[in-house]
Design a protein around this motif. Structure first.
Motif, PDB file in Angstrom:
ATOM      1  N   GLU A  83      30.389 145.835  97.988  1.00 12.46           N
ATOM      2  CA  GLU A  83      29.744 145.815  98.978  1.00 12.46           C
ATOM      3  C   GLU A  83      30.638 145.155 100.305  1.00 12.46           C
ATOM      4  O   GLU A  83      30.429 145.538 101.465  1.00 12.46           O
ATOM      5  CB  GLU A  83      29.016 144.237  98.835  1.00 12.46           C
ATOM      6  N   VAL A  84      31.914 144.916  99.794  1.00 15.69           N
ATOM      7  CA  VAL A  84      33.181 144.437 100.805  1.00 15.69           C
ATOM      8  C   VAL A  84      33.558 145.998 101.488  1.00 15.69           C
ATOM      9  O   VAL A  84      33.622 145.849 102.703  1.00 15.69           O
ATOM     10  CB  VAL A  84      34.073 143.916 100.230  1.00 15.69           C
ATOM     11  N   ALA A  85      33.500 146.804 100.449  1.00 15.20           N
ATOM     12  CA  ALA A  85      34.014 148.167 101.222  1.00 15.20           C
ATOM     13  C   ALA A  85      32.916 148.794 101.837  1.00 15.20           C
ATOM     14  O   ALA A  85      33.252 149.444 102.953  1.00 15.20           O
ATOM     15  CB  ALA A  85      34.153 149.176 100.051  1.00 15.20           C
ATOM     16  N   ASP A  86      31.851 148.530 101.586  1.00 16.03           N
ATOM     17  CA  ASP A  86      30.607 149.193 102.752  1.00 16.03           C
ATOM     18  C   ASP A  86      30.635 148.300 103.872  1.00 16.03           C
ATOM     19  O   ASP A  86      30.452 148.976 105.000  1.00 16.03           O
ATOM     20  CB  ASP A  86      29.423 148.784 102.061  1.00 16.03           C
ATOM     21  N   LEU A  87      30.832 146.984 103.828  1.00 21.86           N
ATOM     22  CA  LEU A  87      30.779 146.071 105.134  1.00 21.86           C
ATOM     23  C   LEU A  87      32.129 146.634 106.198  1.00 21.86           C
ATOM     24  O   LEU A  87      32.069 146.676 107.410  1.00 21.86           O
ATOM     25  CB  LEU A  87      31.100 144.685 104.748  1.00 21.86           C
ATOM     26  N   GLY A 130      33.658 149.903 105.644  1.00 22.93           N
ATOM     27  CA  GLY A 130      33.817 151.156 105.743  1.00 22.93           C
ATOM     28  C   GLY A 130      34.700 151.798 105.187  1.00 22.93           C
ATOM     29  O   GLY A 130      35.385 152.695 105.765  1.00 22.93           O
ATOM     30  N   GLU A 131      35.515 151.286 104.301  1.00 21.66           N
ATOM     31  CA  GLU A 131      36.729 151.969 103.611  1.00 21.66           C
ATOM     32  C   GLU A 131      36.134 151.971 102.108  1.00 21.66           C
ATOM     33  O   GLU A 131      35.157 151.750 101.432  1.00 21.66           O
ATOM     34  CB  GLU A 131      37.600 150.627 103.657  1.00 21.66           C
ATOM     35  N   ASN A 132      36.989 152.666 101.359  1.00 20.17           N
ATOM     36  CA  ASN A 132      37.090 153.019  99.975  1.00 20.17           C
ATOM     37  C   ASN A 132      37.252 151.532  99.248  1.00 20.17           C
ATOM     38  O   ASN A 132      38.026 150.641  99.643  1.00 20.17           O
ATOM     39  CB  ASN A 132      38.163 153.866  99.601  1.00 20.17           C
ATOM     40  N   VAL A 133      36.666 151.766  97.965  1.00 16.05           N
ATOM     41  CA  VAL A 133      36.591 150.457  97.018  1.00 16.05           C
ATOM     42  C   VAL A 133      38.308 150.473  96.765  1.00 16.05           C
ATOM     43  O   VAL A 133      38.925 149.263  96.392  1.00 16.05           O
ATOM     44  CB  VAL A 133      35.734 150.569  95.661  1.00 16.05           C
ATOM     45  N   ARG A 176      38.607 141.664 107.010  1.00 19.89           N
ATOM     46  CA  ARG A 176      38.223 142.234 108.288  1.00 19.89           C
ATOM     47  C   ARG A 176      39.727 142.027 109.141  1.00 19.89           C
ATOM     48  O   ARG A 176      39.640 142.907 110.005  1.00 19.89           O
ATOM     49  CB  ARG A 176      37.385 141.243 108.886  1.00 19.89           C
ATOM     50  N   GLN A 177      40.369 141.124 108.966  1.00 17.50           N
ATOM     51  CA  GLN A 177      41.424 140.693 109.541  1.00 17.50           C
ATOM     52  C   GLN A 177      42.500 141.861 109.294  1.00 17.50           C
ATOM     53  O   GLN A 177      43.284 142.455 110.266  1.00 17.50           O
ATOM     54  CB  GLN A 177      42.243 139.320 109.377  1.00 17.50           C
ATOM     55  N   HIS A 186      41.775 144.683 108.075  1.00 15.45           N
ATOM     56  CA  HIS A 186      41.528 146.112 108.530  1.00 15.45           C
ATOM     57  C   HIS A 186      41.801 146.163 110.124  1.00 15.45           C
ATOM     58  O   HIS A 186      42.042 147.251 110.150  1.00 15.45           O
ATOM     59  CB  HIS A 186      39.855 146.122 108.323  1.00 15.45           C
ATOM     60  N   LEU A 187      41.670 145.153 110.891  1.00 16.83           N
ATOM     61  CA  LEU A 187      41.891 145.318 112.313  1.00 16.83           C
ATOM     62  C   LEU A 187      43.393 145.619 112.506  1.00 16.83           C
ATOM     63  O   LEU A 187      43.789 146.287 113.258  1.00 16.83           O
ATOM     64  CB  LEU A 187      41.576 144.085 113.067  1.00 16.83           C
ATOM     65  N   LEU A 188      44.092 144.850 111.858  1.00 17.93           N
ATOM     66  CA  LEU A 188      45.724 145.069 111.928  1.00 17.93           C
ATOM     67  C   LEU A 188      45.995 146.275 111.604  1.00 17.93           C
ATOM     68  O   LEU A 188      46.985 146.827 112.478  1.00 17.93           O
ATOM     69  CB  LEU A 188      46.289 143.919 111.268  1.00 17.93           C
ATOM     70  N   VAL A 189      45.685 146.783 110.440  1.00 19.45           N
ATOM     71  CA  VAL A 189      46.442 148.103 109.796  1.00 19.45           C
ATOM     72  C   VAL A 189      45.422 149.349 110.461  1.00 19.45           C
ATOM     73  O   VAL A 189      46.251 150.027 110.975  1.00 19.45           O
ATOM     74  CB  VAL A 189      46.072 147.820 108.278  1.00 19.45           C
ATOM     75  N   LYS A 190      44.246 149.331 110.398  1.00 13.86           N
ATOM     76  CA  LYS A 190      43.488 150.457 110.716  1.00 13.86           C
ATOM     77  C   LYS A 190      43.418 150.583 112.205  1.00 13.86           C
ATOM     78  O   LYS A 190      43.563 151.679 113.042  1.00 13.86           O
ATOM     79  CB  LYS A 190      42.178 150.371 110.223  1.00 13.86           C
ATOM     80  N   SER A 191      42.948 149.474 113.038  1.00 13.75           N
ATOM     81  CA  SER A 191      42.892 149.254 114.466  1.00 13.75           C
ATOM     82  C   SER A 191      44.120 149.308 115.216  1.00 13.75           C
ATOM     83  O   SER A 191      44.332 150.118 116.278  1.00 13.75           O
ATOM     84  CB  SER A 191      41.904 148.256 114.917  1.00 13.75           C
ATOM     85  N   ASN A 192      44.888 148.671 114.808  1.00  8.56           N
ATOM     86  CA  ASN A 192      46.300 148.313 115.495  1.00  8.56           C
ATOM     87  C   ASN A 192      47.379 149.330 114.987  1.00  8.56           C
ATOM     88  O   ASN A 192      48.527 149.301 115.657  1.00  8.56           O
ATOM     89  CB  ASN A 192      46.605 146.959 115.644  1.00  8.56           C
ATOM     90  N   GLY A 193      47.251 149.652 113.996  1.00  5.21           N
ATOM     91  CA  GLY A 193      48.255 150.668 113.270  1.00  5.21           C
ATOM     92  C   GLY A 193      49.472 149.893 112.840  1.00  5.21           C
ATOM     93  O   GLY A 193      50.631 150.511 112.753  1.00  5.21           O
TER      94      GLY A 193
END
Length: 105
Positions: free
Chosen positions: A10-14, A16-19, A54-55, A57-64
């Motif tokens: 469920e967390v992975a779906d929220l 949008g990442e792999n388990v 989520r944090q 995800h933001l730092l790693v995926k969105s901010n690189g």
């Protein structure tokens, strides 16, 4: 978020990442993320754990940022990261509402 616990799927779906990535982040950021385990040993995440992911995800995926950089940022200035994630989620909700309004016209 209305549930008490979320499965790793469920967390992975929220997010949008792999388990497997959620599992890796959970292990890497164990200082911040502490999932419970059920009788089978499956990870169960609380709402605060999901927000922390989520944090990340933001730092790693969105901010690189690198994982080490994201961990250092969360350790030093967690409140600003939380505020930014909340703002982004709020803006996404507004955008979704606007899209629904546009489609209804």
């Amino acid at each position: 978020m209305s549930k008490l616990y979320y499965s790793i799927g469920e967390v992975a779906d929220l997010l949008g990442e792999n388990v497997s990535l959620i599992r890796f982040w959970s292990d890497y950021f164990s200082k911040f993320i502490k999932p419970e385990r059920n009788a089978k040993g499956n990870r169960l995440y609380k709402a605060e754990d999901v927000e922390t992911l989520r944090q990340v995800h933001l730092l790693v995926k969105s901010n690189g940022m690198t994982l080490a950089g994201a961990a250092a940022r969360m350790a030093s200035d967690r409140k600003s990261v939380e505020a930014r994630v909340k703002a982004i989620n709020y803006l996404k909700d507004i955008r979704q509402q606007l899209v629904e309004i546009r489609e209804s016209l």
